[in-house]
Design a protein around this motif. Sequence first.
Motif, PDB file in Angstrom:
ATOM      1  N   GLY A   1       7.960 -50.155 -26.300  1.00 43.16           N
ATOM      2  CA  GLY A   1       6.952 -49.377 -25.594  1.00 43.16           C
ATOM      3  C   GLY A   1       5.875 -50.207 -24.936  1.00 43.16           C
ATOM      4  N   TYR A   2       6.118 -51.507 -24.824  1.00 44.26           N
ATOM      5  CA  TYR A   2       5.092 -52.410 -24.314  1.00 44.26           C
ATOM      6  C   TYR A   2       5.243 -52.618 -22.811  1.00 44.26           C
ATOM      7  N   PHE A   3       4.207 -52.234 -22.068  1.00 39.28           N
ATOM      8  CA  PHE A   3       4.199 -52.370 -20.611  1.00 39.28           C
ATOM      9  C   PHE A   3       2.856 -52.957 -20.212  1.00 39.28           C
ATOM     10  N   GLY A   4       2.838 -54.197 -19.774  1.00 34.85           N
ATOM     11  CA  GLY A   4       1.582 -54.803 -19.326  1.00 34.85           C
ATOM     12  C   GLY A   4       0.546 -54.818 -20.431  1.00 34.85           C
ATOM     13  N   GLU A   5      -0.576 -54.120 -20.206  1.00 35.07           N
ATOM     14  CA  GLU A   5      -1.649 -54.103 -21.206  1.00 35.07           C
ATOM     15  C   GLU A   5      -1.666 -52.813 -22.009  1.00 35.07           C
ATOM     16  N   GLU A   6      -0.519 -52.123 -22.039  1.00 35.82           N
ATOM     17  CA  GLU A   6      -0.419 -50.904 -22.854  1.00 35.82           C
ATOM     18  C   GLU A   6       0.819 -50.957 -23.730  1.00 35.82           C
ATOM     19  N   ILE A   7       0.661 -50.438 -24.937  1.00 35.87           N
ATOM     20  CA  ILE A   7       1.796 -50.253 -25.836  1.00 35.87           C
ATOM     21  C   ILE A   7       1.835 -48.755 -26.108  1.00 35.87           C
ATOM     22  N   ILE A   8       2.977 -48.134 -25.811  1.00 33.71           N
ATOM     23  CA  ILE A   8       3.095 -46.679 -25.956  1.00 33.71           C
ATOM     24  C   ILE A   8       4.242 -46.357 -26.908  1.00 33.71           C
ATOM     25  N   VAL A   9       3.929 -45.625 -27.965  1.00 33.07           N
ATOM     26  CA  VAL A   9       4.969 -45.171 -28.896  1.00 33.07           C
ATOM     27  C   VAL A   9       4.786 -43.682 -29.148  1.00 33.07           C
ATOM     28  N   LYS A  10       5.884 -43.032 -29.463  1.00 32.23           N
ATOM     29  CA  LYS A  10       5.852 -41.600 -29.771  1.00 32.23           C
ATOM     30  C   LYS A  10       6.285 -41.409 -31.212  1.00 32.23           C
ATOM     31  N   VAL A  11       5.555 -40.534 -31.914  1.00 27.89           N
ATOM     32  CA  VAL A  11       5.887 -40.275 -33.314  1.00 27.89           C
ATOM     33  C   VAL A  11       5.982 -38.776 -33.555  1.00 27.89           C
TER      34      VAL A  11
ATOM     35  N   ILE B   1       1.113 -42.286 -28.825  1.00 33.90           N
ATOM     36  CA  ILE B   1       0.040 -43.233 -29.156  1.00 33.90           C
ATOM     37  C   ILE B   1       0.031 -44.301 -28.063  1.00 33.90           C
ATOM     38  N   ILE B   2      -1.129 -44.485 -27.432  1.00 33.96           N
ATOM     39  CA  ILE B   2      -1.275 -45.485 -26.374  1.00 33.96           C
ATOM     40  C   ILE B   2      -2.327 -46.491 -26.839  1.00 33.96           C
ATOM     41  N   ILE B   3      -1.910 -47.747 -26.972  1.00 34.52           N
ATOM     42  CA  ILE B   3      -2.829 -48.812 -27.378  1.00 34.52           C
ATOM     43  C   ILE B   3      -3.069 -49.678 -26.149  1.00 34.52           C
ATOM     44  N   ARG B   4      -4.328 -49.771 -25.736  1.00 31.82           N
ATOM     45  CA  ARG B   4      -4.685 -50.615 -24.588  1.00 31.82           C
ATOM     46  C   ARG B   4      -5.193 -51.954 -25.126  1.00 31.82           C
ATOM     47  N   THR B   5      -4.518 -53.035 -24.703  1.00 36.31           N
ATOM     48  CA  THR B   5      -4.817 -54.354 -25.252  1.00 36.31           C
ATOM     49  C   THR B   5      -4.609 -55.445 -24.210  1.00 36.31           C
TER      50      THR B   5
ATOM     51  N   VAL C   1      -7.652 -46.983 -28.238  1.00 42.16           N
ATOM     52  CA  VAL C   1      -6.446 -46.307 -28.705  1.00 42.16           C
ATOM     53  C   VAL C   1      -6.588 -44.843 -28.298  1.00 42.16           C
ATOM     54  N   GLU C   2      -5.534 -44.314 -27.688  1.00 38.27           N
ATOM     55  CA  GLU C   2      -5.543 -42.919 -27.259  1.00 38.27           C
ATOM     56  C   GLU C   2      -4.300 -42.226 -27.812  1.00 38.27           C
ATOM     57  N   LEU C   3      -4.479 -41.013 -28.309  1.00 39.20           N
ATOM     58  CA  LEU C   3      -3.349 -40.208 -28.765  1.00 39.20           C
ATOM     59  C   LEU C   3      -3.309 -38.949 -27.927  1.00 39.20           C
ATOM     60  N   GLU C   4      -2.099 -38.466 -27.679  1.00 38.29           N
ATOM     61  CA  GLU C   4      -1.953 -37.261 -26.874  1.00 38.29           C
ATOM     62  C   GLU C   4      -0.826 -36.408 -27.443  1.00 38.29           C
ATOM     63  N   ALA C   5      -1.034 -35.103 -27.436  1.00 38.65           N
ATOM     64  CA  ALA C   5       0.014 -34.187 -27.877  1.00 38.65           C
ATOM     65  C   ALA C   5      -0.158 -32.854 -27.175  1.00 38.65           C
ATOM     66  N   TYR C   6       0.947 -32.182 -26.979  1.00 43.62           N
ATOM     67  CA  TYR C   6       0.893 -30.799 -26.506  1.00 43.62           C
ATOM     68  C   TYR C   6       0.654 -29.911 -27.714  1.00 43.62           C
ATOM     69  N   VAL C   7      -0.180 -28.909 -27.542  1.00 46.97           N
ATOM     70  CA  VAL C   7      -0.419 -27.920 -28.596  1.00 46.97           C
ATOM     71  C   VAL C   7       0.083 -26.590 -28.057  1.00 46.97           C
ATOM     72  N   TYR C   8       1.098 -26.060 -28.703  1.00 45.40           N
ATOM     73  CA  TYR C   8       1.717 -24.809 -28.251  1.00 45.40           C
ATOM     74  C   TYR C   8       1.040 -23.611 -28.899  1.00 45.40           C
ATOM     75  N   PRO C   9       1.201 -22.412 -28.310  1.00 47.03           N
ATOM     76  CA  PRO C   9       0.530 -21.217 -28.838  1.00 47.03           C
ATOM     77  C   PRO C   9       0.823 -20.944 -30.309  1.00 47.03           C
ATOM     78  N   THR C  10       1.992 -21.376 -30.787  1.00 48.60           N
ATOM     79  CA  THR C  10       2.352 -21.142 -32.194  1.00 48.60           C
ATOM     80  C   THR C  10       1.673 -22.135 -33.131  1.00 48.60           C
ATOM     81  N   GLU C  11       1.013 -23.147 -32.575  1.00 49.76           N
ATOM     82  CA  GLU C  11       0.409 -24.191 -33.409  1.00 49.76           C
ATOM     83  C   GLU C  11      -1.092 -23.993 -33.571  1.00 49.76           C
ATOM     84  N   ASP C  12      -1.604 -24.510 -34.674  1.00 49.64           N
ATOM     85  CA  ASP C  12      -3.035 -24.517 -34.953  1.00 49.64           C
ATOM     86  C   ASP C  12      -3.583 -25.853 -34.459  1.00 49.64           C
ATOM     87  N   ILE C  13      -4.491 -25.798 -33.493  1.00 51.04           N
ATOM     88  CA  ILE C  13      -5.021 -27.034 -32.897  1.00 51.04           C
ATOM     89  C   ILE C  13      -5.679 -27.931 -33.948  1.00 51.04           C
TER      90      ILE C  13
END
Length: 138
Positions: free
Chosen positions: A80-90, A113-117, A8-20
């Motif tokens: 969000g299901y493509f082949g062996e990945e399920i990708i959703v955005k929250v 959120i990327i789920i590899r299955t 499972v992989e999560l990804e997000a942009y962190v902008y200068p105004t945000e606290d990482i």
Amino acid sequence: MEELFEEVELEAYVYPTEDIEKVKRAMLNLVPDLEFETFERDEHIILTGRTRSKKALSRLYELFRGQAILDTARSFLEEGYFGEEIIVKVNKQAAYAGVVNFNEESPLGPITIIIRTKNPKKLMKWLAPRTKDGVPIE
């Protein structure tokens, strides 16, 4: 027993105004045991978290049921299901508050959120089964 997912992989942009650290907390509110990496990009940082923990999806499993959003979750997973990945955005702010909200419209961008299955159908059936009157029927 066959594994439901490889990673499972999560990804997000962190902008200068945000606290990482707050963005990391938002991600961990959705998926525990993440190992983080950051990548510098122009005016923002790309934060990724990955895990192969067997419990990675347990929090989403609980949130979908606790918030009574199984049908909504199911439709987003199927979309969000493509082949062996399920990708959703929250929504990032909702995740920070410990809630799943599939409305990703937000000035700070979503958490992806990327789920590899190898078995996406089985995974979706477990994570967000079809329901009737809010009760799982699968």
